[in-house]
Motif scaffolding. Structure first.
Motif, PDB file in Angstrom:
ATOM      1  N   ALA A 282      19.474 -35.750 106.374  1.00  0.00           N
ATOM      2  CA  ALA A 282      20.187 -35.803 107.655  1.00  0.00           C
ATOM      3  C   ALA A 282      20.181 -34.437 108.337  1.00  0.00           C
ATOM      4  O   ALA A 282      19.944 -34.343 109.552  1.00  0.00           O
ATOM      5  CB  ALA A 282      21.621 -36.275 107.437  1.00  0.00           C
ATOM      6  N   SER A 283      20.428 -33.395 107.580  1.00  0.00           N
ATOM      7  CA  SER A 283      20.456 -32.043 108.140  1.00  0.00           C
ATOM      8  C   SER A 283      19.099 -31.660 108.737  1.00  0.00           C
ATOM      9  O   SER A 283      19.030 -31.142 109.853  1.00  0.00           O
ATOM     10  CB  SER A 283      20.852 -31.050 107.047  1.00  0.00           C
TER      11      SER A 283
ATOM     12  N   LEU B  46      16.744 -33.608 109.783  1.00  0.00           N
ATOM     13  CA  LEU B  46      16.428 -34.455 110.929  1.00  0.00           C
ATOM     14  C   LEU B  46      17.420 -34.277 112.085  1.00  0.00           C
ATOM     15  O   LEU B  46      17.215 -34.837 113.163  1.00  0.00           O
ATOM     16  CB  LEU B  46      16.405 -35.927 110.503  1.00  0.00           C
ATOM     17  N   LYS B  47      18.501 -33.533 111.794  1.00  0.00           N
ATOM     18  CA  LYS B  47      19.564 -33.316 112.792  1.00  0.00           C
ATOM     19  C   LYS B  47      20.163 -34.644 113.256  1.00  0.00           C
ATOM     20  O   LYS B  47      20.320 -34.898 114.452  1.00  0.00           O
ATOM     21  CB  LYS B  47      19.056 -32.482 113.966  1.00  0.00           C
ATOM     22  N   ILE B  48      20.448 -35.483 112.266  1.00  0.00           N
ATOM     23  CA  ILE B  48      21.100 -36.771 112.517  1.00  0.00           C
ATOM     24  C   ILE B  48      22.227 -36.925 111.501  1.00  0.00           C
ATOM     25  O   ILE B  48      22.318 -36.160 110.541  1.00  0.00           O
ATOM     26  CB  ILE B  48      20.116 -37.966 112.406  1.00  0.00           C
ATOM     27  N   SER B  49      23.035 -37.926 111.681  1.00  0.00           N
ATOM     28  CA  SER B  49      24.104 -38.177 110.720  1.00  0.00           C
ATOM     29  C   SER B  49      23.583 -39.019 109.557  1.00  0.00           C
ATOM     30  O   SER B  49      22.575 -39.727 109.684  1.00  0.00           O
ATOM     31  CB  SER B  49      25.267 -38.904 111.403  1.00  0.00           C
ATOM     32  N   LYS B  50      24.296 -38.932 108.430  1.00  0.00           N
ATOM     33  CA  LYS B  50      23.938 -39.782 107.296  1.00  0.00           C
ATOM     34  C   LYS B  50      24.078 -41.255 107.677  1.00  0.00           C
ATOM     35  O   LYS B  50      23.309 -42.091 107.215  1.00  0.00           O
ATOM     36  CB  LYS B  50      24.815 -39.478 106.083  1.00  0.00           C
TER      37      LYS B  50
ATOM     38  N   THR C  82      23.279 -42.644 110.400  1.00  0.00           N
ATOM     39  CA  THR C  82      22.030 -43.074 111.039  1.00  0.00           C
ATOM     40  C   THR C  82      20.984 -43.412 109.978  1.00  0.00           C
ATOM     41  O   THR C  82      20.252 -44.403 110.114  1.00  0.00           O
ATOM     42  CB  THR C  82      21.507 -41.988 111.997  1.00  0.00           C
ATOM     43  N   ILE C  83      20.917 -42.619 108.926  1.00  0.00           N
ATOM     44  CA  ILE C  83      19.978 -42.910 107.834  1.00  0.00           C
ATOM     45  C   ILE C  83      20.326 -44.256 107.206  1.00  0.00           C
ATOM     46  O   ILE C  83      19.450 -45.083 106.947  1.00  0.00           O
ATOM     47  CB  ILE C  83      19.989 -41.793 106.768  1.00  0.00           C
TER      48      ILE C  83
ATOM     49  N   ASN D 202      21.569 -46.721 108.542  1.00  0.00           N
ATOM     50  CA  ASN D 202      21.182 -47.837 109.411  1.00  0.00           C
ATOM     51  C   ASN D 202      19.778 -48.338 109.065  1.00  0.00           C
ATOM     52  O   ASN D 202      19.424 -49.466 109.367  1.00  0.00           O
ATOM     53  CB  ASN D 202      21.221 -47.429 110.887  1.00  0.00           C
TER      54      ASN D 202
END
Length: 178
Positions: free
Chosen positions: A22-23, A25-29, A31-32, A34
């Motif tokens: 997540a870090s 990719l600069k997204i939240s966990k 989102t992963i 999903n």
């Protein structure tokens, strides 16, 4: 999956984290999650993509009109979508039975291809008549199991590729000086 594969290759199957993915990719966990139900789901997809890409490459490679040695090398050293280091195979063997079974199925698929290639080569009259294909198959299976052993490779300071090259050389050219 690309980032997950990098993390797996760097940290191993058990030590990579969803937070790292997540870090990067600069997204939240969230989102992963999903896209993947769990870390194990990512690991399963990692092996699935490796195996699918390996089979596809191998099938395409053996269709080419090349020498026996080149065909064997194409089966043994096929392309993977992601790297699959021996230490990851070792970890899968110890902790991820389902993924290890998929690798064993891939190995059986490749051994069957090699057996078919050798049978076709024998039928074309390019191998010695007294060669017993089932003995060669047994040798290849035993050797491939040894070369999947991280301990054997590290103790002998040899890469899997070098070990497999040596095996193909011995198989095709023997051990006696000509």
């Amino acid at each position: 999956m690309k980032v997950a594969a990098e993390k797996i290759q760097t940290h191993g199957l058990r030590k990579f984290t969803m937070d790292e993915i997540a870090s990067q990719l600069k997204i939240s966990k969230k989102t992963i999650y999903n896209h993947f139900k769990s870390k194990d789901n990512i690991i399963s997809e990692y092996f699935k993509e490796i195996i699918e890409s390996d089979k596809k490459y191998t099938i395409e490679a053996i269709k080419r009109d090349v020498s026996l040695e080149e065909k064997l090398n194409s089966v043994i050293f096929s392309y993977h979508k992601y790297k699959l280091p021996v230490n990851i195979l070792d970890e899968a063997h110890k902790f991820y039975y389902e993924e290890w079974e998929k690798i064993q199925e891939l190995k059986e698929f490749k051994l069957k291809l090699i057996e078919n290639i050798l049978k076709e080569t024998m039928e074309a009259g390019l191998l010695k008549d007294d060669i017993q294909l089932h003995v060669i198959s047994l040798i290849l299976e035993s050797v491939s199991n040894t070369f999947l052993d991280y301990k054997f490779l590290s103790e002998n300071n040899i890469t899997m590729k070098d070990a497999m090259n040596g095996m193909v050389t011995i198989l095709l050219h023997g051990i006696l000086k000509e």
